[in-house]
Design a protein around this motif. Structure first.
Motif, short mmCIF file in Angstrom:
data_model
loop_
_atom_site.label_atom_id
_atom_site.label_comp_id
_atom_site.label_asym_id
_atom_site.label_seq_id
_atom_site.Cartn_x
_atom_site.Cartn_y
_atom_site.Cartn_z
N THR A 188 4.15 7.09 2.54
CA THR A 188 4.26 6.00 3.51
C THR A 188 4.05 4.78 2.54
N VAL A 189 4.92 3.96 2.98
CA VAL A 189 5.00 2.30 1.95
C VAL A 189 4.80 1.58 3.25
N LYS A 190 3.69 0.66 2.61
CA LYS A 190 3.32 -0.22 3.55
C LYS A 190 3.30 -1.62 3.13
N ALA A 191 3.81 -3.00 3.22
CA ALA A 191 3.17 -4.17 2.54
C ALA A 191 4.14 -5.16 4.03
N GLN A 233 0.61 -1.01 0.57
CA GLN A 233 -0.31 0.13 0.07
C GLN A 233 0.88 1.21 -0.12
N VAL A 234 0.54 2.47 -1.07
CA VAL A 234 1.34 3.32 -1.25
C VAL A 234 0.44 4.33 -1.03
N THR A 235 0.92 5.61 -0.29
CA THR A 235 -0.11 6.77 0.65
C THR A 235 0.70 7.70 -0.07
N VAL A 236 -0.07 8.61 0.75
CA VAL A 236 0.46 10.32 0.07
C VAL A 236 -0.47 11.35 0.82
#
Length: 148
Positions: free
Chosen positions: A77-80, A68-71
């Motif tokens: 932010t990168v969550k994995a 998941q990539v969010t701005v």
């Protein structure tokens, strides 16, 4: 009569030595090797050019649907999550160095980045994020006119 010294080896050193000795014996058992937990923060390369910033994150073994990539505001932010592989019956782990589980990594974006145009690509275990510059922040070449 001697007063009890709190720094006497019988009081302080022996329990510490006993705990250390027990730890060494546990690690020396045949077939077992334990390592301190590894940090789950993936390695990152950040490259900058006139076009913008490129970010490469090494996250092998992660399924693309688990990334998941969010701005939000000026933070990318990168969550994995790397899920544990189920073991077949009768199989035990003797050593495991590849981290399992999730991680979150955040990067502050400079104001020159156009956060509305961020692109993400995942290939061969590497997540590549393209962060283009805002048009107004791109260097502008000004022609020098020669007057005769």
């Amino acid at each position: 009569m001697h007063s009890r010294n709190p720094f006497n080896s019988a009081v302080v050193v022996n329990p510490l030595m006993r705990d250390f000795d027990a730890l060494v014996r546990e690690l020396a058992q045949p077939g077992f090797f334990r390592q301190a937990p590894r940090e789950r923060t993936p390695a990152a390369d950040i490259l900058e050019s006139e076009a913008g910033i490129t970010l490469h994150l090494d996250i092998p073994g992660v399924d693309a649907k688990d990334i998941q990539v969010t701005v939000e505001r000026d933070v990318l932010t990168v969550k994995a999550e790397r899920k544990a592989q189920p073991l077949a019956d009768g199989v035990n782990v003797r050593r495991q160095e590849r981290a399992q589980g999730g991680f979150t990594r955040s990067f502050s974006l400079p104001e020159t980045v156009d956060a509305t145009r961020v692109e993400a690509r995942y290939e061969q275990g590497v997540l590549t994020l393209s962060l283009p510059r805002r048009e107004e922040s791109k260097p502008r070449v000004i022609e020098v006119k020669v007057q005769s």
